[in-house]
Design an enzyme around this catalytic site. Structure first.
Site, PDB file in Angstrom:
ATOM      1  N   HIS A  17       0.758  -1.272  -0.098  1.00 48.30           N
ATOM      2  CA  HIS A  17       0.427   0.009  -0.351  1.00 48.30           C
ATOM      3  C   HIS A  17       1.247   1.350   0.010  1.00 48.30           C
ATOM      4  O   HIS A  17       0.642   2.057  -1.465  1.00 48.30           O
ATOM      5  CB  HIS A  17      -1.173   0.072   1.197  1.00 48.30           C
ATOM      6  CG  HIS A  17      -1.772   1.435   1.125  1.00 48.30           C
ATOM      7  ND1 HIS A  17      -3.356   1.576   0.933  1.00 48.30           N
ATOM      8  CD2 HIS A  17      -1.118   2.673   1.670  1.00 48.30           C
ATOM      9  CE1 HIS A  17      -3.540   2.783   1.027  1.00 48.30           C
ATOM     10  NE2 HIS A  17      -2.672   3.295   1.883  1.00 48.30           N
ATOM     11  N   GLU A  18       2.328   1.240   1.451  1.00 45.85           N
ATOM     12  CA  GLU A  18       2.838   2.044   1.032  1.00 45.85           C
ATOM     13  C   GLU A  18       3.712   2.511  -0.315  1.00 45.85           C
ATOM     14  O   GLU A  18       3.996   3.465  -0.817  1.00 45.85           O
ATOM     15  CB  GLU A  18       3.256   2.307   2.693  1.00 45.85           C
ATOM     16  CG  GLU A  18       2.684   2.429   3.307  1.00 45.85           C
ATOM     17  CD  GLU A  18       1.648   3.399   3.736  1.00 45.85           C
ATOM     18  OE1 GLU A  18       2.121   4.733   3.481  1.00 45.85           O
ATOM     19  OE2 GLU A  18       0.837   3.867   4.033  1.00 45.85           O
ATOM     20  N   HIS A  21       2.050   4.316  -2.848  1.00 48.11           N
ATOM     21  CA  HIS A  21       1.997   5.988  -2.773  1.00 48.11           C
ATOM     22  C   HIS A  21       3.566   6.585  -3.223  1.00 48.11           C
ATOM     23  O   HIS A  21       3.678   7.307  -3.480  1.00 48.11           O
ATOM     24  CB  HIS A  21       1.897   6.453  -1.064  1.00 48.11           C
ATOM     25  CG  HIS A  21       0.769   6.111  -0.822  1.00 48.11           C
ATOM     26  ND1 HIS A  21      -0.433   6.523  -1.514  1.00 48.11           N
ATOM     27  CD2 HIS A  21       0.070   5.720   0.484  1.00 48.11           C
ATOM     28  CE1 HIS A  21      -1.484   6.092  -1.032  1.00 48.11           C
ATOM     29  NE2 HIS A  21      -1.516   5.924   0.594  1.00 48.11           N
TER      30      HIS A  21
END
Length: 358
Positions: A17-18, A21
């Site tokens: 998920h990170e 980003h």
């Protein structure tokens, strides 16, 4: 050891998920100050090309700190003053489209991971088993020690022997013809194999079987390549709808019946326990659960709630309509409020997890 592996697997979902980003921010030329796994306090970190890569003490979580993400146009910290010379590296100076792309990238990665794993699981198939899904109170099955989640490896009804994968219809028929007799059952619970004997009731109550056990068939045969893509898409969409419905059901209960709002929700403790139990069924089952959790994580992060990606995307859209950035003070206040509410929810859910254990 299994618990450690489960925690590492769940941390991987946060990592990708990170990573979403991080990757999109880097692609747009933004300055990423820190990419952290877990939440502080920091255990160790290493700086590389202007970014600190850190591993932190609290394993459930992670973050990417991008210059200007809270609305500040310039960093005043001496370590980052060089960024004043390059305003294009700050999140706050990006057009709304790029901001939304950075914010939505983590959600996209979790959706993608869940979809791909669902496809892979459908393609290879899931081992078929007969699983105990419920045990009636005071029944012969409860007396014999059967528990929810037990896998039936073998069942002996007189001269009839059923072996894994046990057919549910044959099991029910065998139990029905064995009233008043001993039924030998071999079970797998976790990594243990155990044998037990159940004395079937001669006259069970209406609506109950002679053993007093509920069973379910789990598993599926392999699908073709293109069929597996369809299965993956259908499961991703189906899980997404259930998560949204569950969220709004929980929100409604907070106002109408606060005491029951979190009773069907698992927190970190509950997720680890479920993951451990699922891994006992086989690695493919565990992968399928990870995919489900990944899609859950994606949908929940996309909800328009403060501090979540969805809430921050709403802020970016407001900026687009407003024609100017939302003030930093307002963004910080909204995000802190959201974080506080999420922490309260996490505490309530964890209390529920612990109650269910004991």
């Amino acid at each position: 050891m299994t618990t450690v592996l489960v925690i590492l697997a769940l941390s991987f979902l946060i990592f990708i998920h990170e990573l979403g980003h991080f990757s999109v921010a880097k692609a747009f030329g933004l300055r990423v100050l820190e990419f952290g796994i877990g939440f502080p306090p920091r255990l160790f970190g290493k700086r590389r090309k202007g970014t600190v890569y850190s591993v932190n003490a609290l394993p459930f979580g992670g973050f990417v700190h991008i210059l200007g993400e809270d609305g500040e146009e310039k960093e005043t910290d001496e370590e980052h003053r060089e960024e004043e010379k390059n305003p294009g590296s700050s999140f706050v100076n990006q057009p709304v489209g790029k901001k939304i792309a950075v914010l939505a990238a983590g959600v996209f990665m979790n959706f993608l991971f869940g979809f791909l794993v669902f496809c892979g699981v459908a393609f290879v198939g899931v081992p078929e088993h007969l699983v105990v899904s419920g045990v009636q109170e005071g029944s012969p099955a409860e007396i014999a020690g059967l528990e929810v989640g037990d896998i039936v490896l073998e069942a002996r009804f007189g001269e009839t022997v059923l072996k894994d994968p046990v057919d549910a219809g044959a099991f029910i028929a065998g139990a029905g013809s064995s009233r008043g007799k001993e039924v030998a059952i071999t079970l797998r619970r976790g990594n243990e194999t155990r044998e037990t004997s159940v004395l079937a009731r001669e006259n069970p109550a209406e609506g109950q079987g002679s053993l007093g056990v509920y069973i379910s068939e789990v598993g599926a045969a392999p699908s073709g390549f293109f069929d597996s893509i369809g299965v993956g898409a259908a499961k991703t969409w189906g899980v997404s709808k259930l998560v949204v419905a569950g969220f709004f059901d929980m929100a409604w209960k907070f106002f109408t019946s606060p005491g029951t709002a979190t009773e069907n929700i698992a927190g970190p403790v509950g997720i680890v326990i479920v993951a451990k139990e699922t891994s006992a069924l086989g690695f493919v089952y565990f992968l399928d659960l990870l995919a489900l959790i990944s899609v859950n994580l994606a949908v929940l992060n996309l909800l328009p709630f403060p501090a979540l990606d969805g809430g921050r995307i709403v802020m970016a859209l407001i900026e687009r309509v407003k024609g100017s950035p939302v003030s930093r003070k307002l963004q910080i206040a909204v995000n802190l409020t959201g974080l506080f509410l999420l922490l309260v929810l996490m505490v309530l859910v964890t209390i529920g997890d612990v109650r269910r254990i004991f």
